[in-house]
Write a protein that holds these residues in place. Structure first.
Motif, PDB file in Angstrom:
ATOM      1  N   VAL A  79       0.837  -1.199   0.000  1.00 57.73           N
ATOM      2  CA  VAL A  79       0.000   0.000   0.000  1.00 57.73           C
ATOM      3  C   VAL A  79       0.877   1.256   0.000  1.00 57.73           C
ATOM      4  CG1 VAL A  79      -1.750   1.308   1.275  1.00 57.73           C
ATOM      5  CG2 VAL A  79      -1.863  -1.197   1.195  1.00 57.73           C
ATOM      6  N   ASP A  80       0.583   2.155  -0.914  1.00 58.33           N
ATOM      7  CA  ASP A  80       1.291   3.433  -1.003  1.00 58.33           C
ATOM      8  C   ASP A  80       0.534   4.457  -0.157  1.00 58.33           C
ATOM      9  OD1 ASP A  80       2.612   5.743  -1.650  1.00 58.33           O
ATOM     10  OD2 ASP A  80       2.014   5.769  -3.766  1.00 58.33           O
ATOM     11  N   THR A  81       0.951   4.613   1.093  1.00 59.90           N
ATOM     12  CA  THR A  81       0.236   5.539   1.977  1.00 59.90           C
ATOM     13  C   THR A  81       0.382   6.986   1.524  1.00 59.90           C
ATOM     14  OG1 THR A  81       2.150   5.637   3.460  1.00 59.90           O
ATOM     15  CG2 THR A  81       0.459   3.994   3.962  1.00 59.90           C
ATOM     16  N   GLY A  82       1.455   7.285   0.802  1.00 56.42           N
ATOM     17  CA  GLY A  82       1.651   8.646   0.326  1.00 56.42           C
ATOM     18  C   GLY A  82       0.626   9.070  -0.699  1.00 56.42           C
ATOM     19  N   TYR A  83       0.028   8.094  -1.413  1.00 60.38           N
ATOM     20  CA  TYR A  83      -0.976   8.426  -2.419  1.00 60.38           C
ATOM     21  C   TYR A  83      -2.159   9.163  -1.795  1.00 60.38           C
ATOM     22  CZ  TYR A  83      -4.834   7.764  -5.693  1.00 60.38           C
ATOM     23  OH  TYR A  83      -5.936   7.967  -6.508  1.00 60.38           O
ATOM     24  N   LEU A  84      -2.459   8.841  -0.521  1.00 66.09           N
ATOM     25  CA  LEU A  84      -3.618   9.450   0.132  1.00 66.09           C
ATOM     26  C   LEU A  84      -3.425  10.945   0.374  1.00 66.09           C
ATOM     27  CD1 LEU A  84      -4.548   6.683   2.720  1.00 66.09           C
ATOM     28  CD2 LEU A  84      -5.352   6.973   0.389  1.00 66.09           C
ATOM     29  N   ILE A 102     -12.301   3.795   3.992  1.00 64.41           N
ATOM     30  CA  ILE A 102     -10.918   3.314   4.063  1.00 64.41           C
ATOM     31  C   ILE A 102     -10.163   3.933   5.236  1.00 64.41           C
ATOM     32  CG2 ILE A 102     -10.906   2.965   1.560  1.00 64.41           C
ATOM     33  CD1 ILE A 102      -9.067   5.346   1.317  1.00 64.41           C
ATOM     34  N   ALA A 103     -10.772   4.935   5.894  1.00 58.49           N
ATOM     35  CA  ALA A 103     -10.080   5.605   7.002  1.00 58.49           C
ATOM     36  C   ALA A 103      -9.838   4.654   8.171  1.00 58.49           C
ATOM     37  CB  ALA A 103     -10.877   6.826   7.458  1.00 58.49           C
ATOM     38  N   GLY A 104     -10.852   3.888   8.576  1.00 52.95           N
ATOM     39  CA  GLY A 104     -10.697   2.970   9.700  1.00 52.95           C
ATOM     40  C   GLY A 104      -9.603   1.949   9.489  1.00 52.95           C
ATOM     41  N   PRO A 105      -9.608   1.236   8.347  1.00 53.38           N
ATOM     42  CA  PRO A 105      -8.527   0.277   8.105  1.00 53.38           C
ATOM     43  C   PRO A 105      -7.140   0.919   8.040  1.00 53.38           C
ATOM     44  CG  PRO A 105     -10.376  -0.132   6.635  1.00 53.38           C
ATOM     45  CD  PRO A 105     -10.676   1.135   7.345  1.00 53.38           C
ATOM     46  N   MET A 106      -7.044   2.103   7.427  1.00 46.81           N
ATOM     47  CA  MET A 106      -5.741   2.765   7.334  1.00 46.81           C
ATOM     48  C   MET A 106      -5.223   3.161   8.716  1.00 46.81           C
ATOM     49  SD  MET A 106      -4.765   2.674   4.199  1.00 46.81           S
ATOM     50  CE  MET A 106      -3.397   3.834   4.274  1.00 46.81           C
ATOM     51  N   LEU A 107      -6.109   3.649   9.582  1.00 45.29           N
ATOM     52  CA  LEU A 107      -5.703   3.996  10.940  1.00 45.29           C
ATOM     53  C   LEU A 107      -5.252   2.756  11.704  1.00 45.29           C
ATOM     54  CD1 LEU A 107      -8.498   6.556  11.883  1.00 45.29           C
ATOM     55  CD2 LEU A 107      -6.045   7.047  11.769  1.00 45.29           C
ATOM     56  N   ALA A 108      -5.997   1.656  11.539  1.00 44.24           N
ATOM     57  CA  ALA A 108      -5.672   0.439  12.276  1.00 44.24           C
ATOM     58  C   ALA A 108      -4.306  -0.103  11.885  1.00 44.24           C
ATOM     59  CB  ALA A 108      -6.752  -0.617  12.028  1.00 44.24           C
ATOM     60  N   ALA A 113      -4.565   8.401   8.278  1.00 44.59           N
ATOM     61  CA  ALA A 113      -5.579   8.312   7.224  1.00 44.59           C
ATOM     62  C   ALA A 113      -5.958   9.712   6.789  1.00 44.59           C
ATOM     63  CB  ALA A 113      -6.812   7.557   7.720  1.00 44.59           C
ATOM     64  N   PHE A 114      -6.627   9.781   5.643  1.00 45.78           N
ATOM     65  CA  PHE A 114      -7.088  11.053   5.092  1.00 45.78           C
ATOM     66  C   PHE A 114      -8.512  10.857   4.589  1.00 45.78           C
ATOM     67  CE2 PHE A 114      -2.548  10.729   4.695  1.00 45.78           C
ATOM     68  CZ  PHE A 114      -2.088  11.974   5.096  1.00 45.78           C
ATOM     69  N   ILE A 115      -9.381  11.827   4.881  1.00 50.65           N
ATOM     70  CA  ILE A 115     -10.759  11.764   4.424  1.00 50.65           C
ATOM     71  C   ILE A 115     -11.050  13.003   3.584  1.00 50.65           C
ATOM     72  CG2 ILE A 115     -13.185  11.657   5.077  1.00 50.65           C
ATOM     73  CD1 ILE A 115     -12.403  10.384   7.686  1.00 50.65           C
ATOM     74  N   PRO A 116     -11.260  12.857   2.277  1.00 52.11           N
ATOM     75  CA  PRO A 116     -11.641  14.010   1.454  1.00 52.11           C
ATOM     76  C   PRO A 116     -13.102  14.351   1.660  1.00 52.11           C
ATOM     77  CG  PRO A 116     -11.614  12.041   0.113  1.00 52.11           C
ATOM     78  CD  PRO A 116     -11.137  11.626   1.495  1.00 52.11           C
ATOM     79  N   LYS A 117     -13.490  15.553   1.264  1.00 50.68           N
ATOM     80  CA  LYS A 117     -14.895  15.915   1.329  1.00 50.68           C
ATOM     81  C   LYS A 117     -15.674  14.934   0.475  1.00 50.68           C
ATOM     82  CE  LYS A 117     -18.141  19.708   0.509  1.00 50.68           C
ATOM     83  NZ  LYS A 117     -18.304  21.088   0.002  1.00 50.68           N
ATOM     84  N   PRO A 118     -16.630  14.198   1.069  1.00 52.18           N
ATOM     85  CA  PRO A 118     -17.252  13.093   0.340  1.00 52.18           C
ATOM     86  C   PRO A 118     -18.297  13.554  -0.664  1.00 52.18           C
ATOM     87  CG  PRO A 118     -18.208  13.264   2.518  1.00 52.18           C
ATOM     88  CD  PRO A 118     -17.100  14.288   2.450  1.00 52.18           C
ATOM     89  N   GLY A 119     -18.443  12.744  -1.727  1.00 58.45           N
ATOM     90  CA  GLY A 119     -19.502  12.980  -2.709  1.00 58.45           C
ATOM     91  C   GLY A 119     -20.659  12.047  -2.427  1.00 58.45           C
ATOM     92  N   GLY A 120     -21.355  11.623  -3.523  1.00 60.82           N
ATOM     93  CA  GLY A 120     -22.479  10.709  -3.362  1.00 60.82           C
ATOM     94  C   GLY A 120     -23.803  11.377  -3.660  1.00 60.82           C
ATOM     95  N   ASP A 121     -24.876  10.844  -3.084  1.00 58.72           N
ATOM     96  CA  ASP A 121     -26.222  11.343  -3.348  1.00 58.72           C
ATOM     97  C   ASP A 121     -26.425  12.755  -2.831  1.00 58.72           C
ATOM     98  OD1 ASP A 121     -27.206   9.061  -4.570  1.00 58.72           O
ATOM     99  OD2 ASP A 121     -27.646   8.108  -2.665  1.00 58.72           O
ATOM    100  N   ASN A 154      -4.317  11.376  12.548  1.00 61.03           N
ATOM    101  CA  ASN A 154      -3.114  10.766  13.111  1.00 61.03           C
ATOM    102  C   ASN A 154      -3.535   9.811  14.230  1.00 61.03           C
ATOM    103  OD1 ASN A 154      -0.766  10.173  14.621  1.00 61.03           O
ATOM    104  ND2 ASN A 154       0.228  12.046  13.903  1.00 61.03           N
ATOM    105  N   GLY A 155      -3.286   8.519  14.012  1.00 58.07           N
ATOM    106  CA  GLY A 155      -3.701   7.517  14.999  1.00 58.07           C
ATOM    107  C   GLY A 155      -2.580   6.575  15.385  1.00 58.07           C
ATOM    108  N   GLN A 156      -1.399   7.119  15.603  1.00 64.79           N
ATOM    109  CA  GLN A 156      -0.240   6.285  15.910  1.00 64.79           C
ATOM    110  C   GLN A 156      -0.357   5.567  17.254  1.00 64.79           C
ATOM    111  OE1 GLN A 156       2.193   5.539  13.937  1.00 64.79           O
ATOM    112  NE2 GLN A 156       1.724   6.952  12.254  1.00 64.79           N
ATOM    113  N   ASP A 157      -1.189   6.095  18.150  1.00 63.57           N
ATOM    114  CA  ASP A 157      -1.281   5.484  19.485  1.00 63.57           C
ATOM    115  C   ASP A 157      -2.743   5.268  19.860  1.00 63.57           C
ATOM    116  OD1 ASP A 157      -0.336   4.436  21.887  1.00 63.57           O
ATOM    117  OD2 ASP A 157      -0.453   6.383  22.904  1.00 63.57           O
TER     118      ASP A 157
END
Length: 435
Positions: A79-84, A102-108, A113-121, A154-157
């Motif tokens: 996984v390329d974490t820098g892509y996020l 994908i934020a939860g798995p990336m933090l774990a 993790a990074f969360i962009p402003k979400p799209g959708g309905d 940032n969820g290092q701990d």
């Protein structure tokens, strides 16, 4: 831009099988980031939102083998974490609300993790508060970039804790569960969502080595582990498609059998359609909807007009209220549809009124429907799909209407329903995809 051109008023007949569950797919596919080992997912719906998430994982460096359109084999060992942190991720992630998963798995696994402003309905406000507050309680430090509209987490701990969710958000619960699965210590989540899709996610995580108890209830306990492993998972049938096909059969006076409907995971869906007067026969794992000339809404015991509203599981799912509303337009009797969760989801009723339906939009959350009892058919018009569920509701209305209808912005429908025009044509529908 494409559109559906529909010649309505034709009775349909035959069998149809629901696709894999869209909402479950977005959670399960995100969960492959939790392990460097191979995860195989079956019964994947071939729809825009899911394909976009798979494409996003590929750009993150996840190895993807797709031997068939409904099966994917993932391996997230590079996984390329820098892509996020890139503009490309913000653009692509912002097109898909499911990218928040994908934020939860990336933090774990990676501690950030990074969360962009979400799209959708476009169905009203859908805040991320439950996700962010839950992460904070685990020890995550969020930082919001107002210029680019994204969260840096940032969820290092991360450490397990007790939390009471402010709402039983399905995506919020899933995200927090995935983050907590590898946090130090024990996490207890009260007022957790308990939809079948959350149950499926928790069962999959346990097969991967997680320690989650309370599955199926609103009190989940997660004992953090140091690593998770590969597994194989099969998605449930999509309950929203099942409900949509029941509504389609009723509106078009058609005899339709829904194969492999996943009856054990439908909750109140069959009962709510029966409340609308629709006959259903549950046979094995199939639902048979017979041709029915007229259906009558069941009033309350005191004779008053009933109210049908959405509610967290095991209550009735908000994703099917648009379908029930359309079904009510040709019923005998009246009903109040109360959409509690989203303040813009009933605005599509203006198109139904243009088609001849008798609806009073009381406010952004409530619509009173006076059934026409088939004394007057809906008429075909040109309209635009505002979101996935309203789009299919309008498509069902068009298939039952007199004359030709044109439905524009069908990319919204394609986000949630795979090959819907092809599948409906096999039932005898006159529907064409045009530019």
């Amino acid at each position: 831009m494409s559109a559906f051109q529909v010649e309505g008023g034709k009775k349909l007949k035959g069998e149809i099988t629901p696709q894999g569950a869209k909402n479950e797919a977005l959670q399960i596919i995100s969960a492959v980031l939790l392990t460097p080992e191979t995860v195989k997912v079956n019964n994947i719906p071939d729809i825009l939102d899911v394909n976009l998430l798979i494409e996003l994982l590929g750009e993150m460096g996840v190895s993807i083998d797709r031997p068939s359109r409904d099966t994917c084999i993932f391996k997230a060992d590079k996984v390329d974490t820098g892509y996020l942190e890139s503009e490309a991720f913000r653009q692509k992630g912002g097109r898909l609300r499911g990218s928040v998963m994908i934020a939860g798995p990336m933090l774990a696994r990676f501690g950030k993790a990074f969360i962009p402003k979400p799209g959708g309905d476009k169905i009203g406000r859908r805040p991320l508060d439950t996700h962010i507050i839950g992460f904070e309680k685990l020890g995550v430090r969020p930082d919001y970039n107002t210029g680019d509209n994204y969260f840096t987490l940032n969820g290092q701990d991360m450490r397990g804790t007790y939390m009471l969710l402010n709402e039983p958000s399905v995506t919020g619960t899933a995200n927090i569960v995935m983050a907590a699965s590898m946090a130090k210590g024990t996490t207890t989540i009260y007022n957790a969502a308990c939809e079948p899709y959350i149950q499926q996610l928790c069962l999959m995580l346990n097969r991967m080595g997680a320690r989650i108890t309370g599955i199926g209830s609103n009190l989940l306990t997660i004992e953090g582990v140091t690593a998770l492993h590969g597994t194989e998972h099969r998605l449930l049938p999509d309950m929203i498609e099942v409900g949509s096909f029941i509504g389609l059969a009723a509106m078009t006076q058609s005899a339709i059998t829904i194969r492999n409907a996943g009856l054990g995971h439908l909750g109140q869906i069959p009962d709510k359609f029966r409340q609308m007067g629709i006959e259903l026969f549950l046979e094995g794992d199939d639902i048979r909807v017979p041709e029915q000339e007229l259906y009558s809404i069941q009033g309350n015991l005191d004779g008053s007009i009933p109210t049908i509203y959405d509610h967290p599981w095991p209550g009735f799912t908000p994703d099917l209220l648009s379908i029930l509303l359309v079904v009510a337009t040709q019923a005998r009797g009246s009903v109040l549809i109360h959409q509690k969760m989203f303040e813009s989801r009933l605005f599509f009723t203006d198109k139904l009124m243009d088609m001849g339906a008798q609806i009073i939009l009381c406010d952004p959350h409530r619509a009173a429907v006076v059934g026409l009892a088939r004394q007057r058919r809906l008429r075909g018009i040109t309209m635009s799909s505002p979101d996935i569920r309203a789009g299919v509701a309008l498509l069902i209305a068009a298939l039952s209407a007199e004359g030709r209808s044109t439905i524009q912005n069908i990319e919204q429908i394609d986000r949630g329903y795979q090959y819907i025009d092809e599948r409906l044509r096999k039932l005898g529908a006159d529907i064409r995809r045009v530019n």
